[in-house]
Each structure stands twice: as structure tokens, then as C-alpha cells.
Design a protein around this motif. Structure first.
Motif, PDB file in Angstrom:
ATOM      1  N   PHE A  83       1.121  -1.399  -0.207  1.00 14.86           N
ATOM      2  CA  PHE A  83      -0.124  -0.094   0.291  1.00 14.86           C
ATOM      3  C   PHE A  83       0.805   1.145   0.048  1.00 14.86           C
ATOM      4  CE2 PHE A  83      -1.616   3.127   2.558  1.00 14.86           C
ATOM      5  CZ  PHE A  83      -3.421   3.809   1.669  1.00 14.86           C
ATOM      6  N   LYS A  84       1.984   1.384   0.521  1.00 17.30           N
ATOM      7  CA  LYS A  84       2.484   2.184   0.833  1.00 17.30           C
ATOM      8  C   LYS A  84       3.264   2.993  -0.325  1.00 17.30           C
ATOM      9  CE  LYS A  84       1.950   4.353   4.983  1.00 17.30           C
ATOM     10  NZ  LYS A  84       1.952   5.708   4.979  1.00 17.30           N
ATOM     11  N   LEU A  85       3.997   1.607  -1.003  1.00 21.32           N
ATOM     12  CA  LEU A  85       4.887   1.095  -1.866  1.00 21.32           C
ATOM     13  C   LEU A  85       4.012   2.132  -3.218  1.00 21.32           C
ATOM     14  CD1 LEU A  85       6.811  -1.601  -2.397  1.00 21.32           C
ATOM     15  CD2 LEU A  85       7.422   0.676  -1.649  1.00 21.32           C
ATOM     16  N   MET A  86       2.541   2.134  -3.298  1.00 19.46           N
ATOM     17  CA  MET A  86       1.651   2.199  -4.058  1.00 19.46           C
ATOM     18  C   MET A  86       1.007   3.684  -4.422  1.00 19.46           C
ATOM     19  SD  MET A  86      -1.730   0.023  -5.714  1.00 19.46           S
ATOM     20  CE  MET A  86      -2.321  -0.169  -3.480  1.00 19.46           C
ATOM     21  N   GLU A  87       1.272   4.544  -2.855  1.00 19.01           N
ATOM     22  CA  GLU A  87       1.307   5.652  -2.375  1.00 19.01           C
ATOM     23  C   GLU A  87       2.403   6.276  -3.158  1.00 19.01           C
ATOM     24  OE1 GLU A  87      -0.585   6.614   1.383  1.00 19.01           O
ATOM     25  OE2 GLU A  87       1.784   6.607   2.006  1.00 19.01           O
ATOM     26  N   ALA A  88       3.436   6.103  -2.770  1.00 18.03           N
ATOM     27  CA  ALA A  88       5.308   6.600  -3.130  1.00 18.03           C
ATOM     28  C   ALA A  88       5.044   6.527  -5.460  1.00 18.03           C
ATOM     29  CB  ALA A  88       6.295   5.775  -2.829  1.00 18.03           C
ATOM     30  N   LEU A  89       4.236   5.942  -5.811  1.00 22.96           N
ATOM     31  CA  LEU A  89       4.440   5.943  -7.229  1.00 22.96           C
ATOM     32  C   LEU A  89       3.674   7.225  -7.390  1.00 22.96           C
ATOM     33  CD1 LEU A  89       2.948   3.143  -8.916  1.00 22.96           C
ATOM     34  CD2 LEU A  89       5.324   3.147  -8.040  1.00 22.96           C
ATOM     35  N   ASP A  90       2.385   8.156  -6.774  1.00 24.47           N
ATOM     36  CA  ASP A  90       2.290   9.117  -7.267  1.00 24.47           C
ATOM     37  C   ASP A  90       3.421  10.037  -6.007  1.00 24.47           C
ATOM     38  OD1 ASP A  90       0.269   7.815  -8.463  1.00 24.47           O
ATOM     39  OD2 ASP A  90      -1.156   7.783  -6.591  1.00 24.47           O
ATOM     40  N   LYS A  91       4.053  10.537  -5.660  1.00 27.17           N
ATOM     41  CA  LYS A  91       4.716  11.114  -5.039  1.00 27.17           C
ATOM     42  C   LYS A  91       6.251  11.879  -6.202  1.00 27.17           C
ATOM     43  CE  LYS A  91       2.819   9.947  -0.696  1.00 27.17           C
ATOM     44  NZ  LYS A  91       1.500  11.400  -0.510  1.00 27.17           N
ATOM     45  N   LYS A  92       5.638  13.449  -6.149  1.00 25.83           N
ATOM     46  CA  LYS A  92       6.558  13.890  -7.128  1.00 25.83           C
ATOM     47  C   LYS A  92       8.653  13.995  -5.681  1.00 25.83           C
ATOM     48  CE  LYS A  92       7.324  17.793 -10.055  1.00 25.83           C
ATOM     49  NZ  LYS A  92       7.894  17.026 -11.613  1.00 25.83           N
ATOM     50  N   ASN A  93       8.009  14.543  -4.819  1.00 26.74           N
ATOM     51  CA  ASN A  93       9.139  14.640  -4.438  1.00 26.74           C
ATOM     52  C   ASN A  93      10.078  13.585  -2.972  1.00 26.74           C
ATOM     53  OD1 ASN A  93       9.291  18.250  -4.888  1.00 26.74           O
ATOM     54  ND2 ASN A  93       6.945  17.144  -4.319  1.00 26.74           N
ATOM     55  N   LEU A  95       8.890   4.307   2.952  1.00 23.86           N
ATOM     56  CA  LEU A  95       9.815   4.317   2.911  1.00 23.86           C
ATOM     57  C   LEU A  95      10.055   3.243   1.218  1.00 23.86           C
ATOM     58  CD1 LEU A  95      11.427   4.081   6.530  1.00 23.86           C
ATOM     59  CD2 LEU A  95      10.569   6.307   5.261  1.00 23.86           C
ATOM     60  N   LEU A  96      11.025   3.191   0.844  1.00 19.59           N
ATOM     61  CA  LEU A  96      11.658   2.212  -0.491  1.00 19.59           C
ATOM     62  C   LEU A  96      12.552   1.728  -0.292  1.00 19.59           C
ATOM     63  CD1 LEU A  96       8.674   4.495  -1.965  1.00 19.59           C
ATOM     64  CD2 LEU A  96      10.158   3.389  -4.276  1.00 19.59           C
ATOM     65  N   ASN A  97      12.669   0.175  -0.861  1.00 19.92           N
ATOM     66  CA  ASN A  97      14.388  -0.103  -0.177  1.00 19.92           C
ATOM     67  C   ASN A  97      15.231   0.314  -1.929  1.00 19.92           C
ATOM     68  OD1 ASN A  97      15.571  -0.192   2.039  1.00 19.92           O
ATOM     69  ND2 ASN A  97      14.580  -2.453   2.405  1.00 19.92           N
ATOM     70  N   PRO A  98      16.882  -0.095  -2.070  1.00 17.56           N
ATOM     71  CA  PRO A  98      16.912   0.238  -3.964  1.00 17.56           C
ATOM     72  C   PRO A  98      16.389  -1.127  -4.437  1.00 17.56           C
ATOM     73  CG  PRO A  98      18.720   0.779  -2.285  1.00 17.56           C
ATOM     74  CD  PRO A  98      17.599   0.338  -1.159  1.00 17.56           C
ATOM     75  N   GLY A  99      15.404  -2.328  -4.255  1.00 17.25           N
ATOM     76  CA  GLY A  99      15.690  -2.590  -5.206  1.00 17.25           C
ATOM     77  C   GLY A  99      13.732  -2.501  -5.390  1.00 17.25           C
TER      78      GLY A  99
END
Lengths: 349, 349
Positions: free
Chosen positions: A233-243, A316-320
Motif C-alpha cells: 500500500f505504501k509503495l503504491m502511494e510512493a508512485l504518485d509522489k513527486k518529491n 519508504l523504499l529500498n533500492p531494489g
């Protein structure tokens, strides 16, 4: 508290012998937070050798987190790094000697682990991948034999050369590549869900944890599934973030500057705003001070994003996992991506 | 956010000129937590010069807290340290160039300060010691003139050579020795009680704070008296404790190893158990991990013990207060002792 009352065995005789051998005069002791309460035992032992002793008050997350800066400032010749290493060993790093010492938990985990094995065998799993954290390695050979006698075909491997069977919180890729095809399930002896979760995320096979501290068996799948759903769910949120902020830790074994720079450049190339930020210890309260970032790539310990996401207000994302942001889609995402330590940029145009 | 909307003036033209002069290529930016939100303004300005920019995510408490370790790890040639210095200035420290930049708050504090002066004059105080924090130094000369015109005899001094009138959170001894006999009271322009409390503790004279952020006047005496009562209570507790930790910070301007060692030895000489512990950032959560210590001597920023005692479960002492533990009595204690940066061992046998 005397040595005998302490539930941990710090292998003090071997430590003393190593410190004498290298003629240590000033020693900085590192202990994980939960073990800092036993510091007086170590301090007394070292002062008996006429060594001046300092305790590092900072976190000590692993061998990736050697307090070289503190040792240099206090002019220590040696760091005694406790609790993350399977044997007493000596290394030298930037003129400072590192004596590693285990903290072996004294309670015998074999009866509990044998019960764990029965649960796995009841599921039809006979070929077992066996691991313990550093705290229980003293029982590893005995444990391995006991489980074999109980009917299991036991396999293990080693991430670092010093001790087969030791599991750490990152680097699960090594386990997967060499061991996973030989086993049906995993049994991990260690406290909490931390290490077992990493195995489950990487292998997607049954994992049972035998926790000698709580004397409890934990089946990882259910708890892991909750964590992983929230993660997706959090990763899906990340896709829309610009900054984005790409977060670098200065900890010696977690520092990956070039990777962070590459990730910043790739994100910018996809029209994102991406900044490099630096700290030693990464914490929610620090990230709260930069409201101009709405998603973070953690180029440090990969467990921060997996285990501590809930403490952070933004994804929060990891490099992979960065490739999914670059693609703009979570298609084909597997939890294993979260523990891949590099960019894994296959299929990213 | 554009420069014009930001409530702070970072003196960007001067900063750019300094960075060009030293041909900076990689810059680590340090901002206090409250100002990190304005980082994009600085980042944009620096990237326009084709500088690679990193933000230090760590706390930045003062010029005592330069992030040299982070700058070295990220191979920066320059640190841009913002918000603690009264003018744009250049220093060199262990091969890294330090460009200091103020963060001047744009709101004019003179009307508020003039109201504060009237309160002091109503108490019969005409000879005023005037100070501002770094954020309001841009108004200092104008402020000084306005208060003189309003009937005050205004005095000031300077702790560091660069700018008369700047007050910082420690080093009040300088103010006391040269200025205190000339004034009846103090007027401080700055946010919160922090700086005014230090003056009050050191001088025991009326202190009024004109806080431009809240547009409020604060009379320090009452709030200070609460803080100091609690402090005295905690110090009394400390006298009975046997187990001490002497806490060292590795921050460049807070690091005092020899003093910490001396305090440890003196405490041991009085039958106490005393250990040296080390960290960069000292926090309650770190001290909670060492339950074998029941009192702490903070050989780092003296404000931790004064302003943050309530966050800690056990008494915190500053070096100037250790003599009372050595004596075993609080007799003749004055709050001023809390800000004395050394042992002040007069009258200790």
C-alpha cells in the motif's frame, strides 16, 4: 550482577586473551541496546587488565555499525564489538583494532526447536533450512544433530565465512541462491520476527521461529502477510509522489554513496524532485523535519523500510524497489524486491 | 516556496560569492531542524552554481555541532552551516571549508522590544544589557538606537569576535565578567526561553525576552524559578546515588575528554562507581539503556541538563556542579554553577 547470573556468555576468557595479545590500552565497548545493561561485567574484566574503558552509548545494530568515529575521538586503540559475531575474532580497520565477541544466550533452545520441527513436518516439510542468530550459535551443531535425529534432512549455509548457520538481518540473497532449492521450509532460532521475516520475504516458504527468550514458536506467514500488505500500500502511494529524498547513512557497513547518487539521478530523469540527505542514525523524528519530501529511498539498512515503515509518515523504499517508481507501476512486484540491495534495473527502459 | 515567501534571509548573494571564491564543488548543508523545511531554496541556489548538494538530516545545535563526519564520508569539500552565525564567514577545519550563513528573521522586532524596555523601566531598570540571537542580529544596531532614544542606557558585549550583541546558549561567563556590573537588567530578542534563561541563571537579574515569533514578551523569573526548583531537587537526589555515568559527546565543539576523565577519577576517589560513556547525540532513549547508572554528568552541551532534565529519569549534572557531589552537600549552591563549563573545584578538599 556477576558473570554467573548474566544470561549471556560473552566468551570473556577468549576476549581477554585477544586483548592481551594486541596489548589493548584503551577500549570502546559496543553493545546492542538490550545488552548494555550487562556492561559492568565487561568493564570489570577489562579494567582488571588495566585497560581504560569507554561504553558507546549509541545504537549498535550490527557489524555494519562499528563506532569508528567515537573510538577515534576518544583515542581508543580497540573497539570491543559485542553480540553480532559468531566467535571471538580480530579485525583491523583504519588503524583501530576490532575485537568481536559473541553474546551467547545460555538457555538451551533445542527442546523448543524440536517442537518447531514437528510443526513443519506435520505440514509435510522434511527438508529444513536451519539458522540461528548470533546469540544461539553455541548450540548450532547440537541443534542440527538433534533435528536430524528427529527425522529432518537439515541444510544450512553461511553468509559470512566464520560460522555456518548464522543468519543476519540483511543479505538473504546468498541464502536464496545456494540453499532454497534444497529445502521445503525454514526453522530459525532467534528472538522476535525480524530474521524469520527476512527469510519469508525472500523465499516465500514456510518459516517457523523458535524464540528462546519467550519460549514461543512463531509461524511467520500470517504476521508477515500483514506487514507486506501495508508495505504494498505504501509503495503504491510512493508512485504518485513527486518529491523524493534519498537517505544515506554514514554507518560504515551501510554507506553506499554511489548507489544513492545513481538513484537520485534516475528519479530526476523520470521528472521527480530528488535530494540526497545524510545522517548516521536514521529516525522518524529526523525525517519529519523535511516536509518537502513525500517519499524516501533508504540507501542504508534495508530493514528500516520493511520493519519500521509504520513509524514514518511517508513511504519508504529500498533500492531494489526503485524500479517500480521508474516504471510508474507495481506490476510484477514481489516482496523479495524489498531486500534486494541494489537497483535491479532489468526491464526498466 | 520562493526566496521572497521565506521568513528568513539566508544572505544568499554573499553565500554564493563565498562559494564561488572557494570553488566549492560538493557541499553539505546543515540547518537547524526548524529551518530544514527551507532547504529547497538553498539547494536550488547551490545547484545553479553546478554544486552537488547534500542535506545533513542530523540535528544541528550550533557551531559546536559541525557535521564533519558526514561531510568527509560524502566527500564534500565544504559545509554550509546555516543559522548560528551572525554573518557570512569562511573557516577551514580539518581540510573541509566551513561557510557560515545566518538565517535572519525578517520581521522587525523593534516595536516589541521597545515594549519590553518599558516593562523594565517601570521596574526602575534603565541600564539595559541588550542581546539578540543570531536570527535577529540584522536589526541589532537599529534596535540599540531605538532603545537609547526611548531612554535606556544600552550596553552589550560579544562572546565571539564577529558580532556584538549576539547571545548563544552557553558561555554566559563572558557576559557576566565584563558586563553585569554595568547593567540593572537584560533584554533579549529571540525565540523561546532558552537564551534568556541562561542569562537569568548566570546573573540573577531581571530578564525580559522579546520573542518575535510569538510576538510576545516573556519575563523569565517565574518560569525560571520552576525549572530551577526542579533542578535543585534532582541535584539533591544525585548526592545519594552511587553509580554515575560521565557522558561525552563527540560533537566537535562539545567534546571534552580530559575533563570527563578527571570527573570520573574524582567521583571514583569519593567512592562512587563512575563510567565513561560516549555518543554523538545524547538523548533520553539512549540513557535508558544503562540502568546501572543512576546519575549522569553531561560533559557536552550544558543546556541538556538545564533545559531537558525532565525528559530524563535520573539526575543530570553539569561539570560546574560536580563539586557538590564531591562535598556531599548542596550548601552554597547557586544556579550559576550549572552553567560553569569546568569543574570549579574551589573549596573541595
Amino acid at each position: 550482577m556477576c558473570k554467573e547470573e548474566c544470561p549471556y556468555d560473552f566468551r570473556l576468557a577468549e576476549v581477554v586473551s585477544k586483548l592481551k595479545e594486541i596489548q589493548a590500552r584503551k577500549v570502546l565497548v559496543q553493545l546492542p541496546n538490550g545488552l548494555k545493561k550487562y556492561y559492568p561485567i565487561l568493564r570489570t574484566t577489562l579494567e582488571d587488565l588495566e585497560i581504560e574503558v569507554f561504553l558507546s552509548l549509541s545504537h549498535s545494530w550490527g557489524v555494519c555499525d562499528l563506532a569508528l568515529g567515537e573510538a577515534k575521538k576518544t583515542m581508543c586503540d580497540t573497539i570491543l564489538h559485542v553480540g553480532h559475531h559468531g566467535q571471538v575474532a580480530l579485525y583491523t580497520l583504519s588503524d583501530i583494532k576490532i575485537v568481536c565477541s559473541p553474546a551467547f544466550y545460555k538457555r538451551n533452545p533445542i527442546p523448543l526447536a524440536t517442537r518447531g520441527l514437528k510443526l513443519l513436518m506435520a505440514k509435510g516439510c522434511k527438508r529444513i533450512g536451519l539458522f540461528t542468530t548470533a546469540q544461539h550459535l553455541n548450540y548450532f551443531q547440537e541443534l542440527r544433530e538433534a533435528l536430524s535425529e528427529a527425522g529432518a534432512k537439515v541444510h544450512t549455509t553461511q553468509i559470512f565465512p566464520w560460522m555456518p548457520g548464522q543468519i543476519i538481518g540483511c543479505r538473504f540473497d546468498t541464502i536464496v541462491s545456494n540453499l532454497d532449492r534444497k529445502v521445503d521450509a525454514y526453522l530459525v532460532v532467534g528472538g522476535g520476527i525480524f530474521h524469520g521475516l527476512g527469510l519469508f520475504v525472500t523465499t516465500n516458504k514456510p518459516v517457523i521461529i523458535a524464540d528462546p527468550y519467550s519460549n514461543r514458536l512463531i509461524e511467520v506467514a500470517e504476521e508477515a502477510s500483514q506487514i507486506l500488505k501495508k508495505r504494498l500500500f505504501k509503495l503504491m502511494e510512493a508512485l504518485d509522489k513527486k518529491n523524493y529524498a534519498v537517505v544515506i547513512s554514514t554507518k560504515i557497513g551501510q554507506f553506499r554513496l554511489a548507489l544513492a547518487q545513481k538513484i537520485r539521478d534516475l528519479l530526476r530523469g523520470r521528472g521527480k524532485v530528488a535530494e540526497l540527505v545524510v545522517a548516521d542514525e536514521i529516525s522518524p523524528s529526523l525525517l519529519l523535519n523535511i516536509p518537502w519530501a513525500q517519499a524516501f529511498v533508504i540507501v542504508a539498512c534495508p530493514r528500516i523500510a520493511i520493519d519500521h515503515q509504520e513509524e514514518y509518515p511517508y513511504p519508504l523504499l529500498n533500492p531494489g524497489e526503485v524500479k517500480y517508481v521508474l516504471r510508474g507501476s507495481l506490476e510484477e512486484y514481489t516482496p523479495k524486491d524489498s531486500l534486494v540491495p541494489n537497483l535491479s534495473l532489468n526491464n526498466v527502459a
